[in-house]
Design an enzyme around this catalytic site. Sequence first.
Site, PDB file in Angstrom:
ATOM      1  N   CYS A 217       0.825  -1.208   0.000  1.00 29.52           N
ATOM      2  CA  CYS A 217       0.000   0.000   0.000  1.00 29.52           C
ATOM      3  C   CYS A 217       0.850   1.246   0.000  1.00 29.52           C
ATOM      4  CB  CYS A 217      -0.958  -0.004   1.182  1.00 29.52           C
ATOM      5  SG  CYS A 217      -0.126   0.226   2.735  1.00 29.52           S
TER       6      CYS A 217
ATOM      7  N   ASP B  51       2.690   2.505   2.357  1.00 26.87           N
ATOM      8  CA  ASP B  51       2.891   3.157   3.643  1.00 26.87           C
ATOM      9  C   ASP B  51       4.316   2.935   4.140  1.00 26.87           C
ATOM     10  OD1 ASP B  51       0.293   3.816   3.471  1.00 26.87           O
ATOM     11  OD2 ASP B  51      -0.393   2.651   5.191  1.00 26.87           O
TER      12      ASP B  51
ATOM     13  N   CYS C 121      -1.951   5.999   5.866  1.00 25.07           N
ATOM     14  CA  CYS C 121      -3.359   6.320   6.018  1.00 25.07           C
ATOM     15  C   CYS C 121      -3.723   6.463   7.490  1.00 25.07           C
ATOM     16  CB  CYS C 121      -4.187   5.225   5.381  1.00 25.07           C
ATOM     17  SG  CYS C 121      -3.877   3.622   6.126  1.00 25.07           S
TER      18      CYS C 121
ATOM     19  N   CYS D 181      -1.399  -2.655   8.524  1.00 23.52           N
ATOM     20  CA  CYS D 181      -0.861  -1.476   9.213  1.00 23.52           C
ATOM     21  C   CYS D 181      -0.270  -1.893  10.554  1.00 23.52           C
ATOM     22  CB  CYS D 181      -1.955  -0.433   9.450  1.00 23.52           C
ATOM     23  SG  CYS D 181      -2.586   0.308   7.941  1.00 23.52           S
TER      24      CYS D 181
END
Lengths: 297, 401
Positions: free
Chosen positions: A35, A37, A62, A106
């Site tokens: 993603c 990140d 995010c 995450c």
Amino acid sequence: MWDYTEKVKEHFFNPRNAGPLEGANASGDVGSIQCGDALRLMLKVEPETEIILDASFQTFGCGSAIASSSALTEIIKGMTLDEALKVSNQNIADFLDGLPPEKMHCSVMGREALQAAIANYRGEEWVDDHEEGELICKCYAIDSALIESVVRENKLTTLEQVTHYTKAGGACASCHEKIEGVLEKILASQCEAPAISKPAEEAVAPLAAGEKPKLTNIQRMRKIEEIIESVRPMLQRDHGDIEIVDIVGKNIYVNLKGACMGCALEAATLGSIQQKLFEELGEYVRLLPASQLEMAR
Amino acid sequence: MNPIYFDNNATTACDPAVVEAMLPFFTEQFGNASSIHSFGNQVGLAIKAARSQIQQLLGAEHDSEIIFTAGGTESDNTAILSALKAQPERNQIITTVVEHHAILTLCEQLEKDGYVVHKLRVDKRGRIDMDEYKALLSDRVAIVSAMWANNESGTIFPVEEMAEYANAMGVQFHTDAVQAVGKIPIDLKRTKIDMLSVSGHKLHAPKGIGVLYLRRGTRYRPLMRGGQQERGRRPGTENAPAIIGLGKASELALAHIDIENSDVRYLRDKLERGILAQVPNAFPTGDLSCRLPNTSSIAFEYVEGEAILLLLNKLGIAASSGSACTSGSLEPSHVMRAMGIPYTAAHGTIRFSLSRYNTLEEVERVITAVPPIIAQLRQISPYWNPVKNCPADQAFAPAYA
């Protein structure tokens, strides 16, 4: 819009310990290619005791990436490095009252940053060994990388087997086409014709009459107990559990406990355990919640 | 404070006049347009009027070239599958890398089924290479499908020119025009476009209604088989209220097309300039000289889109992002990636898409709101130096999973 918990929102809007850390003596930089990140975790470790005196983070990501980073720093402050190494990504997610399945990575990134920072402090080299793939099963947050490795390791050939080994596809079933896609790709690479339906017969084959010696009542009960015992670790991983209450003929009455209780996937859980019993006992049995025992009597 | 809706490329508010036009068709005008009695007849006449209204908006030569569908996705799928079915001797498709998922996901499936799909690449401004396109056209190609305007960057493709080349080679040409219809003037009778997709909810009509324009004489096979509705080309009882709503919305869109290209464009330009003047390390994406008048896509470097959107939402401002984390699939925007926008900027892409219902006051509020949000997120970004307030000197290079 994501279904974020209040705790996630709170840690996103008011992140704790954000920004560079004065006097930091360890840092871990990790990213998720999936993603995009990225996270830098900074630690101030007391050399004598290895206690984490302070922690901070900088995150490019995010809402849930920022909230996971914030939660991580709160969790590990005051821990020794060895204690901190035991923090799992599930601990981070639990601290935030849960994350959407798409966002579990995450929390994985948080745990990896922690490992990387501790390795950095100890002068070790940290190698990331986990792979991320496309999210396949949204109910159980299982991605293609996990399915692929389980399929290869266990030489799986059918959708049903993938569900038994990984839980993927065991609930709402909408990802079955995607799971079959993953299977087909692997089987094709192994130059085997994808056997989507055929091995299902094999799975049923042990049921054929006369193949299994008939068990005595005691043996049968022990066998049932053994099978139920074997699925408990899986349920415990999700903060649930199961116990046998009674066995009446073909009906096995159980109590689901902990997070399993009232879980939206209760029926699916019972269904997959029933399937396992069915296959290993070689006879048709029904797995029922103990609440139905009263009615049966 | 009133919420501000700057996400009109995602969907639009139904115009009150559209709702008013639809209402009678839920209650007293409930007939089935196919029925012989007056209940049905009145609905039939209203659908005919709606067909004429959308015909005017598209500049179609005949009203029978308008087929009502359930929306853009259905129209896109119908067009491509029809071309393949009607021309079994042709097994190739030409499209672009920046199409909507309604086209791209279908094409992925068709590749699995053995069709050959050519995807035209785009340059950093989102433009295709016409020479590459022309070289791919052949008698093996069943259909070309290229969007009129891109939903994320607003970039407009030269579809009229592309259709000419396709037509000269005897290849069907389809365009997904869901973002273009109602925002830029369209006159299909003067083009060689064979099929075109419209989505009602992008132009202030309700959701669940769309159009497939089908040029008279184009070989066609319906997606579904059934009754004689839409002359058998899209069977199923007509969604009369939505069709009538789309008719009204088309009439309004045609009446306001100049406003889109003057007033809305002015607001968009003011918004974009206002933000870029205050935020360093930010740039607009797409073909700035040739894009929709309502769309501004700005890449904010070193911050992530979802985080920006959540903070904007807290202030009552709705926009969208090309970031991975907002798509539900975690896939970063294929449009931004195709334009070669670096990861750290593509993830911070915010799309502001306006409509004729937006105001100058709203634009000014957003110009004020955005810079502090970007600054706040950069403060905690590992790519940023919060002390010097500039990108970090030493490039942040994390270990990637």
